[in-house]
Write a protein that holds these residues in place. Structure first.
Motif, PDB file in Angstrom:
ATOM      1  N   PHE A 184      44.570  78.223  45.881  1.00 51.96           N
ATOM      2  CA  PHE A 184      45.624  77.243  46.147  1.00 51.96           C
ATOM      3  C   PHE A 184      46.664  77.856  47.068  1.00 51.96           C
ATOM      4  CE2 PHE A 184      43.982  75.406  42.245  1.00 51.96           C
ATOM      5  CZ  PHE A 184      44.145  74.043  42.435  1.00 51.96           C
ATOM      6  N   ILE A 185      46.923  77.166  48.169  1.00 53.40           N
ATOM      7  CA  ILE A 185      47.987  77.535  49.088  1.00 53.40           C
ATOM      8  C   ILE A 185      48.788  76.261  49.335  1.00 53.40           C
ATOM      9  CG2 ILE A 185      48.615  78.668  51.254  1.00 53.40           C
ATOM     10  CD1 ILE A 185      45.089  78.874  50.160  1.00 53.40           C
ATOM     11  N   THR A 186      49.349  75.726  48.282  1.00 56.31           N
ATOM     12  CA  THR A 186      50.027  74.432  48.327  1.00 56.31           C
ATOM     13  C   THR A 186      51.326  74.520  47.538  1.00 56.31           C
ATOM     14  OG1 THR A 186      48.677  73.796  46.413  1.00 56.31           O
ATOM     15  CG2 THR A 186      47.948  73.012  48.562  1.00 56.31           C
ATOM     16  N   PRO A 187      52.242  73.597  47.778  1.00 57.11           N
ATOM     17  CA  PRO A 187      53.425  73.552  46.924  1.00 57.11           C
ATOM     18  C   PRO A 187      53.007  73.253  45.478  1.00 57.11           C
ATOM     19  CG  PRO A 187      53.730  72.191  48.884  1.00 57.11           C
ATOM     20  CD  PRO A 187      52.287  72.608  48.854  1.00 57.11           C
ATOM     21  N   PRO A 188      53.780  73.702  44.501  1.00 54.09           N
ATOM     22  CA  PRO A 188      53.412  73.489  43.103  1.00 54.09           C
ATOM     23  C   PRO A 188      53.076  72.039  42.742  1.00 54.09           C
ATOM     24  CG  PRO A 188      55.220  75.035  43.226  1.00 54.09           C
ATOM     25  CD  PRO A 188      55.004  74.510  44.619  1.00 54.09           C
ATOM     26  N   LYS A 189      53.788  71.078  43.263  1.00 48.59           N
ATOM     27  CA  LYS A 189      53.499  69.669  42.954  1.00 48.59           C
ATOM     28  C   LYS A 189      52.086  69.292  43.395  1.00 48.59           C
ATOM     29  CE  LYS A 189      57.319  67.780  41.273  1.00 48.59           C
ATOM     30  NZ  LYS A 189      57.376  67.383  39.890  1.00 48.59           N
ATOM     31  N   VAL A 190      51.663  69.772  44.551  1.00 50.50           N
ATOM     32  CA  VAL A 190      50.316  69.492  45.042  1.00 50.50           C
ATOM     33  C   VAL A 190      49.284  70.229  44.180  1.00 50.50           C
ATOM     34  CG1 VAL A 190      48.737  69.696  47.001  1.00 50.50           C
ATOM     35  CG2 VAL A 190      51.122  69.039  47.382  1.00 50.50           C
ATOM     36  N   SER A 191      49.551  71.486  43.852  1.00 52.62           N
ATOM     37  CA  SER A 191      48.654  72.251  42.988  1.00 52.62           C
ATOM     38  C   SER A 191      48.453  71.524  41.663  1.00 52.62           C
ATOM     39  CB  SER A 191      49.211  73.653  42.732  1.00 52.62           C
ATOM     40  OG  SER A 191      49.383  74.374  43.925  1.00 52.62           O
ATOM     41  N   GLU A 192      49.539  71.055  41.078  1.00 53.91           N
ATOM     42  CA  GLU A 192      49.459  70.335  39.804  1.00 53.91           C
ATOM     43  C   GLU A 192      48.669  69.039  39.951  1.00 53.91           C
ATOM     44  OE1 GLU A 192      52.382  68.714  36.228  1.00 53.91           O
ATOM     45  OE2 GLU A 192      53.272  69.607  38.022  1.00 53.91           O
ATOM     46  N   SER A 193      48.877  68.331  41.038  1.00 54.20           N
ATOM     47  CA  SER A 193      48.150  67.091  41.295  1.00 54.20           C
ATOM     48  C   SER A 193      46.645  67.338  41.392  1.00 54.20           C
ATOM     49  CB  SER A 193      48.680  66.442  42.569  1.00 54.20           C
ATOM     50  OG  SER A 193      47.911  65.328  42.920  1.00 54.20           O
ATOM     51  N   TYR A 199      52.582  77.854  42.643  1.00 55.18           N
ATOM     52  CA  TYR A 199      52.588  77.533  41.221  1.00 55.18           C
ATOM     53  C   TYR A 199      53.991  77.659  40.633  1.00 55.18           C
ATOM     54  CZ  TYR A 199      52.816  82.584  40.509  1.00 55.18           C
ATOM     55  OH  TYR A 199      53.196  83.890  40.526  1.00 55.18           O
ATOM     56  N   ASN A 200      54.140  77.018  39.494  1.00 56.98           N
ATOM     57  CA  ASN A 200      55.308  77.176  38.643  1.00 56.98           C
ATOM     58  C   ASN A 200      54.793  77.103  37.206  1.00 56.98           C
ATOM     59  OD1 ASN A 200      54.905  74.429  38.117  1.00 56.98           O
ATOM     60  ND2 ASN A 200      56.516  73.784  39.534  1.00 56.98           N
ATOM     61  N   GLU A 201      55.669  77.095  36.232  1.00 58.97           N
ATOM     62  CA  GLU A 201      55.227  77.090  34.836  1.00 58.97           C
ATOM     63  C   GLU A 201      54.440  75.835  34.481  1.00 58.97           C
ATOM     64  OE1 GLU A 201      55.092  79.547  32.586  1.00 58.97           O
ATOM     65  OE2 GLU A 201      55.808  80.750  34.266  1.00 58.97           O
ATOM     66  N   GLU A 202      54.800  74.699  35.068  1.00 55.98           N
ATOM     67  CA  GLU A 202      54.065  73.465  34.790  1.00 55.98           C
ATOM     68  C   GLU A 202      52.625  73.568  35.303  1.00 55.98           C
ATOM     69  OE1 GLU A 202      57.164  73.426  36.258  1.00 55.98           O
ATOM     70  OE2 GLU A 202      58.250  72.756  34.481  1.00 55.98           O
ATOM     71  N   VAL A 203      52.459  74.094  36.489  1.00 55.17           N
ATOM     72  CA  VAL A 203      51.129  74.262  37.083  1.00 55.17           C
ATOM     73  C   VAL A 203      50.287  75.190  36.214  1.00 55.17           C
ATOM     74  CG1 VAL A 203      49.871  75.199  39.067  1.00 55.17           C
ATOM     75  CG2 VAL A 203      51.893  73.788  39.433  1.00 55.17           C
ATOM     76  N   LEU A 204      50.862  76.303  35.806  1.00 53.52           N
ATOM     77  CA  LEU A 204      50.123  77.243  34.968  1.00 53.52           C
ATOM     78  C   LEU A 204      49.751  76.604  33.634  1.00 53.52           C
ATOM     79  CD1 LEU A 204      52.121  80.524  35.650  1.00 53.52           C
ATOM     80  CD2 LEU A 204      49.999  79.736  36.718  1.00 53.52           C
ATOM     81  N   VAL A 226      40.880  80.020  39.341  1.00 56.10           N
ATOM     82  CA  VAL A 226      41.855  79.573  40.343  1.00 56.10           C
ATOM     83  C   VAL A 226      42.729  80.756  40.722  1.00 56.10           C
ATOM     84  CG1 VAL A 226      41.907  77.136  39.658  1.00 56.10           C
ATOM     85  CG2 VAL A 226      43.466  78.727  38.570  1.00 56.10           C
ATOM     86  N   TRP A 227      43.048  80.816  41.987  1.00 60.50           N
ATOM     87  CA  TRP A 227      43.934  81.860  42.510  1.00 60.50           C
ATOM     88  C   TRP A 227      45.106  81.140  43.150  1.00 60.50           C
ATOM     89  CZ3 TRP A 227      41.877  87.073  44.324  1.00 60.50           C
ATOM     90  CH2 TRP A 227      42.918  87.903  44.730  1.00 60.50           C
ATOM     91  N   PHE A 228      46.248  81.233  42.504  1.00 63.04           N
ATOM     92  CA  PHE A 228      47.464  80.629  43.045  1.00 63.04           C
ATOM     93  C   PHE A 228      48.152  81.653  43.934  1.00 63.04           C
ATOM     94  CE2 PHE A 228      46.963  78.335  38.975  1.00 63.04           C
ATOM     95  CZ  PHE A 228      46.862  77.050  39.473  1.00 63.04           C
ATOM     96  N   GLN A 229      48.151  81.371  45.221  1.00 62.30           N
ATOM     97  CA  GLN A 229      48.857  82.237  46.150  1.00 62.30           C
ATOM     98  C   GLN A 229      50.357  82.166  45.845  1.00 62.30           C
ATOM     99  OE1 GLN A 229      47.266  84.270  48.653  1.00 62.30           O
ATOM    100  NE2 GLN A 229      45.665  83.713  47.216  1.00 62.30           N
TER     101      GLN A 229
END
Length: 149
Positions: A80-89, A113-118, A106-109
């Motif tokens: 993932f190389i996206t803003p957290p909102k996109v990653s979560e989506s 990510y943020n806590e919600e994404v995780l 998954v590898w969050f660059q």
């Protein structure tokens, strides 16, 4: 975090946030996979090709394509190389479309990510989740060697 399952000789990789813009990390990360001759699918909502490779507009299409082009794969690992909102989506799409069994890691660059994404990734039961600030451009080679890729 355990990285051992992110890389595999039979794995297909998806780069969510891949971009044709050479100055962005989505381009550089996608190119990292290509340079190592790993089977990789760029995910971008509107670009049709990145580095001459056809894109998939969403993760469901990328997974479908991975299974068609690499029928003997052992799953998909996503960078993932996206803003957290996109990653979560994207993670929510994986759950909604019942694709979580195909995701092996998954590898969050950094910054993706943020806590919600995780929390969503953990809820899906994905392991490994790389979220310690490691960048695949810096640490990917060492992890892939340790995984006997």
């Amino acid at each position: 975090m355990s990285i051992k399952n992110f890389f595999s000789a039979a794995r297909v990789y998806a780069v969510v946030g891949a971009t044709p813009n050479e100055t962005k990390f989505g381009y550089k990360v996608f190119n990292w996979y290509l340079a190592r001759e790993l089977p990789v699918i760029p995910v971008h909502p509107s670009a049709t090709h990145i580095l001459h490779v056809p894109t998939s507009q969403d993760i469901a299409l990328a997974i479908k394509r991975a299974n068609e082009e690499y029928p003997n794969n052992d799953g998909i690992s996503i960078s993932f190389i996206t803003p957290p909102k996109v990653s979560e989506s994207v993670l929510n799409e994986i759950e909604t479309k019942q694709l979580k069994d195909q995701i092996k890691g998954v590898w969050f660059q950094p910054g993706a990510y943020n806590e919600e994404v995780l929390g969503v990734a953990r809820h899906l039961g994905i392991d490994p989740i790389v979220e310690n600030g490691d960048c695949i451009l810096v640490s990917g080679d060492s992890y892939s060697v340790k995984s006997s890729l």
